[in-house]
Design an enzyme around this catalytic site. Structure first.
Site, PDB file in Angstrom:
ATOM      1  N   LYS A  49      56.242 -39.954 -49.946  1.00 37.08           N
ATOM      2  CA  LYS A  49      57.572 -39.382 -49.722  1.00 37.08           C
ATOM      3  C   LYS A  49      58.447 -39.449 -50.968  1.00 37.08           C
ATOM      4  O   LYS A  49      59.344 -38.636 -51.154  1.00 37.08           O
ATOM      5  CB  LYS A  49      58.268 -40.097 -48.559  1.00 37.08           C
ATOM      6  CG  LYS A  49      57.581 -39.898 -47.208  1.00 37.08           C
ATOM      7  CD  LYS A  49      57.892 -38.544 -46.593  1.00 37.08           C
ATOM      8  CE  LYS A  49      57.180 -38.367 -45.258  1.00 37.08           C
ATOM      9  NZ  LYS A  49      57.313 -37.008 -44.721  1.00 37.08           N
ATOM     10  N   GLU A  78      67.125 -36.907 -43.163  1.00 33.32           N
ATOM     11  CA  GLU A  78      66.680 -37.298 -41.834  1.00 33.32           C
ATOM     12  C   GLU A  78      65.454 -38.179 -42.014  1.00 33.32           C
ATOM     13  O   GLU A  78      64.786 -38.117 -43.042  1.00 33.32           O
ATOM     14  CB  GLU A  78      66.307 -36.060 -41.015  1.00 33.32           C
ATOM     15  CG  GLU A  78      64.876 -35.540 -41.193  1.00 33.32           C
ATOM     16  CD  GLU A  78      64.545 -35.057 -42.599  1.00 33.32           C
ATOM     17  OE1 GLU A  78      65.467 -34.728 -43.359  1.00 33.32           O
ATOM     18  OE2 GLU A  78      63.344 -35.019 -42.954  1.00 33.32           O
ATOM     19  N   SER A 114      48.175 -41.230 -47.329  1.00 36.11           N
ATOM     20  CA  SER A 114      49.580 -40.919 -47.632  1.00 36.11           C
ATOM     21  C   SER A 114      50.492 -42.130 -47.694  1.00 36.11           C
ATOM     22  O   SER A 114      51.532 -42.097 -48.348  1.00 36.11           O
ATOM     23  CB  SER A 114      50.120 -39.918 -46.606  1.00 36.11           C
ATOM     24  OG  SER A 114      49.956 -40.421 -45.291  1.00 36.11           O
TER      25      SER A 114
HETATM   26  C1  PLP Z   1      52.814 -42.402 -44.714  1.00 33.70           C
HETATM   27  C2  PLP Z   1      53.198 -41.094 -44.114  1.00 33.70           C
HETATM   28  N1  PLP Z   1      52.285 -40.117 -44.037  1.00 33.70           N
HETATM   29  C3  PLP Z   1      52.568 -38.940 -43.485  1.00 33.70           C
HETATM   30  C4  PLP Z   1      53.811 -38.673 -42.934  1.00 33.70           C
HETATM   31  C5  PLP Z   1      54.026 -37.347 -42.277  1.00 33.70           C
HETATM   32  O1  PLP Z   1      54.810 -36.467 -43.013  1.00 33.70           O
HETATM   33  P1  PLP Z   1      54.166 -35.216 -43.743  1.00 33.70           P
HETATM   34  O2  PLP Z   1      53.360 -34.483 -42.757  1.00 33.70           O
HETATM   35  O3  PLP Z   1      55.357 -34.453 -44.213  1.00 33.70           O
HETATM   36  O4  PLP Z   1      53.352 -35.709 -44.867  1.00 33.70           O
HETATM   37  C6  PLP Z   1      54.802 -39.658 -42.992  1.00 33.70           C
HETATM   38  C7  PLP Z   1      56.149 -39.410 -42.432  1.00 33.70           C
HETATM   39  O5  PLP Z   1      56.950 -40.281 -42.224  1.00 33.70           O
HETATM   40  C8  PLP Z   1      54.477 -40.900 -43.593  1.00 33.70           C
HETATM   41  O6  PLP Z   1      55.390 -41.880 -43.656  1.00 33.70           O
END
Ligand code: PLP
Lengths: 256, 414
Positions: free
Chosen positions: B93, B115, B397
């Site tokens: 993020k 948000e 992620s």
């Molecule tokens: C570690 C992590 N992965 C994925 C997401 C999902 O968001 P996005 O689909 O935008 O990657 C989040 C959202 O809070 C997150 O904290």
């Protein structure tokens, strides 16, 4: 020419348009509220179609939408309630709502049913001009529905002219950039309305957002053809068991 | 220009049938200002210099591309983990929040709103606001404030004001509504840092560009490690879709790369407690763009469910709706239970505790591996299955620190 054009031909000033939410306070109060508004002497009605995520609305109108949805209001139910309503309601009525529920209902089907009632126009705050021109505007035109764009104090003069040229019926001047139900600095609002007045637009102008009582209504009417009251009326309906009486008192206080 | 690619929308913000800017006039000035300036600002050499330096020194990029040997053995293929979990603040993020704060600075904005669902984007935004000394307001659903207490505390410690969203269902969708309403009420001095590839044009494209650093690095890192820039598969979880957009970005126009998006199906796609938007959604408009949206027959947006707050969103970005619609992307879904199993498996096999969101991407391995061949609720074409020689990149992620309460509960239950 429909009821909106007719109204502005006959009356140029102090036009009072009042917003109410379909299915609020009770599922079946839609037409009784409209009847009470008409009997109290309003010139036009903006009927809100409730949505789960009304971005442009403040807490009071949001809460009325949530209540209306909990009461079971849908677009299909609304059209059932409105069938035959022109036997009692002769003032112009515009429907206000958000794109998503209408897309699910089917945009063309929606316009066709609205025109059948007949409804006089649409206000869809999240339908932008590009999509209006390329896709949805021609459908509304085919069914003879007016479409009313919003302008704000942040809207450039060039853009105001453009949105005025695309609008039919009237132009909705949001009194300041905000969601519904916020208090406004009326001096700043005056300057902005003066500017709109000086522009000599094609459409009549109605001012909305922040109009809540006799004083703010009169002030708005100084520079525009009239004003729209929403939040204050919804608040008045909140705990009432006497829709006709409450509405009469509310409107009389503003028009007296 | 009306052509659209998988990667970039047309001038009106459309990826195929999806996108656009369905905003009330009150937002026009802000969104138009952004639309007319974002590309010039982002590709200005001085911007690039500052952004790249901070990505390196502050975020800690490049994030490693790690060959997961034991995981590879387990699934009978070659698996690489893109370690976004090692970024400062614990997820991808920050790549976006950092890009947007530099942009906001150049737009002269003095106040930042955001948000957040799980709190990861809120923490990333609070972090970059502290870095730049700018006021930060984060909207967070009242329910999420309760279930993500450590991230709420982090945001406060970083100096942000956290405002509970009490409208509607009191989760991410409503926090987004409240942030948009704040922006409407503050039309001049405020920039809204959206946390995913959602919202009105140009947000989906802008956020995708900021996250595209993920696949930019994957390409050269793979080349270094394997001799080829192109993997056979890239797998990522999808909430709004920002980590997936970033991981896919530089492979979108490479038809040989199988892109796999994994959504959260909660208790199961058809359980009524799910967030699998492509399986359950219909075209609609949410938060300013046309995309796939989970909704009732009457077009009211429904409350999704996922064990992972970051995937608990009833829509997906228009870029992904187009990948789904066109068949360019394979969309799978993992249940709460699948994700928990995948998290515990990675912890034991590789010594890495993943975020619950990322665990959904890991759960995709179970379905695509011929060794495990776990049944998927969405059909998987035979050619999408791994072979021994496949080069599979999973976007990890985020890290699991924020999810320890959930993991502890799962361990007690065993
Ligand atoms: C570690 C992590 N992965 C994925 C997401 C999902 O968001 P996005 O689909 O935008 O990657 C989040 C959202 O809070 C997150 O904290």
């Amino acid at each position: 020419m429909n009821r909106i054009q007719e109204l502005f031909k006959q009356k140029k000033n102090n036009i009072l348009n009042v917003y109410c939410t379909a299915g609020y306070p009770q599922l079946n109060s839609t037409v009784p509220v409209m009847k009470a508004l008409q009997d109290s002497g309003v010139d036009m009605i903006e009927l809100g179609m409730p949505y789960s995520d009304p971005l442009a609305d403040g807490p009071v109108i949001q809460a009325s939408s949530t209540q209306a949805l909990a009461n079971g209001m849908t677009i299909a139910t609304l059209f059932e309630q409105l069938r035959g309503f022109r036997q009692q309601i002769y003032v112009p009525v515009v429907l206000m709502g958000y794109m998503n529920p209408i897309l699910q209902y089917g945009f063309e089907r929606f316009c066709q049913d609205a025109a059948d009632m007949p409804i006089d126009g649409l206000i869809l705050p999240d339908l932008p001009e590009y999509e209006f021109e390329t896709e949805y505007g021609p459908i509304m035109q085919r069914y003879g529905l007016n479409f009313i764009f919003l302008v704000t104090p942040e809207t450039s003069e060039e853009r105001i002219r453009r949105l005025d040229s695309l609008s039919t019926g009237f132009l909705y001047a949001v009194s300041s950039s905000s969601t519904t139900g916020k208090d406004k600095d009326m001096n700043a609002v005056n300057n902005y309305l003066q500017k709109l007045q000086d522009m000599k637009l094609k459409n009549p102008v109605l001012v909305g957002f922040g109009i809540k009582d006799k004083a703010t209504f009169q002030q708005a009417c100084e520079h525009a053809n009239g004003a729209i009251i929403g939040t204050a009326f919804i608040k008045a309906l909140e705990n009432t068991s006497d829709i006709a009486g409450t509405t009469k008192k509310f409107i009389t206080d503003i028009k007296s | 220009m009306t052509t659209t690619t998988y990667q970039q929308p047309n001038t009106h913000g459309y990826y195929g049938k999806f996108g656009g800017a369905f905003i009330p006039e009150m937002l026009h000035r802000n969104v138009e200002e952004l639309r007319s300036k974002y590309l010039d600002i982002i590709y200005d050499p001085a911007f690039q210099k500052e952004y790249k330096a901070l990505l390196h020194d502050y975020v800690g990029r490049p994030s490693p591309l790690y060959y997961a040997k034991r995981l590879s053995e387990q699934y009978g293929t070659q698996i690489y983990l893109k370690r976004e979990d090692l970024c400062h603040t614990g997820s991808h993020k920050l790549n976006n929040a950092l890009g947007q704060i530099l942009l906001a600075e150049r737009l002269g904005k003095k106040r930042i709103i955001a948000e957040t669902g799980a709190g990861q984007h809120g923490v990333a935004t609070a972090t970059v606001c502290a870095l730049k000394g700018v006021e930060c307001i984060v909207y967070m659903g009242e329910k999420d404030i309760e279930r993500q207490a450590p991230n709420v505390a982090r945001m406060k410690m970083l100096g942000a004001t956290v405002i509970p969203a009490v409208s509607g269902s009191k989760t991410l969708k409503d926090a987004t509504n409240e942030a948009i309403r704040d922006w409407i009420n503050n039309p001049v001095d405020t920039h809204y840092i959206i946390g995913s590839v959602v919202g009105p044009h140009p947000y989906p494209d802008m956020v995708a560009r900021f996250q595209s650093i993920i696949s930019e690095e994957i390409r050269w890192q793979l080349k270094e490690q394997t001799g080829s820039e192109l993997p056979s598969h890239v797998i990522a979880c999808v909430g709004g879709g920002s980590n997936a957009a970033g991981a896919f970005y530089h492979f979108l126009e490479e038809p040989g790369v199988q892109l796999v998006a994994v959504e959260a199906s909660g208790h199961g796609v058809h359980s009524g407690m799910s967030a699998a938007t492509t399986q359950l959604g219909k075209p609609g408009v949410l938060h300013g763009s046309k995309s796939l949206v989970m909704q009732t027959e009457d077009g009211q947006v429904v409350e999704p469910h996922s064990i992972s707050a970051g995937l608990d969103y009833p829509g997906i970005g228009p870029l992904h709706a187009n990948l789904y619609d066109s068949g360019r992307g394979l969309f799978l879904s993992a249940t709460d239970e699948d994700a928990l199993q995948a998290a515990f498996n990675l912890a034991k096999k590789e010594g890495i505790i993943p975020a619950l969101e990322s665990s959904h991407a890991l759960a995709g391995l179970e379905m695509l591996s011929p060794v495990t061949a776990k049944k998927s609720e969405a059909p998987i074409p035979a050619k999408a299955m791994f072979t021994k020689e496949s080069t599979v990149v999973v976007c990890l992620s985020g890290r699991g620190d924020k999810d320890m309460a959930t993991y502890m509960k799962a361990m007690e239950g065993k």
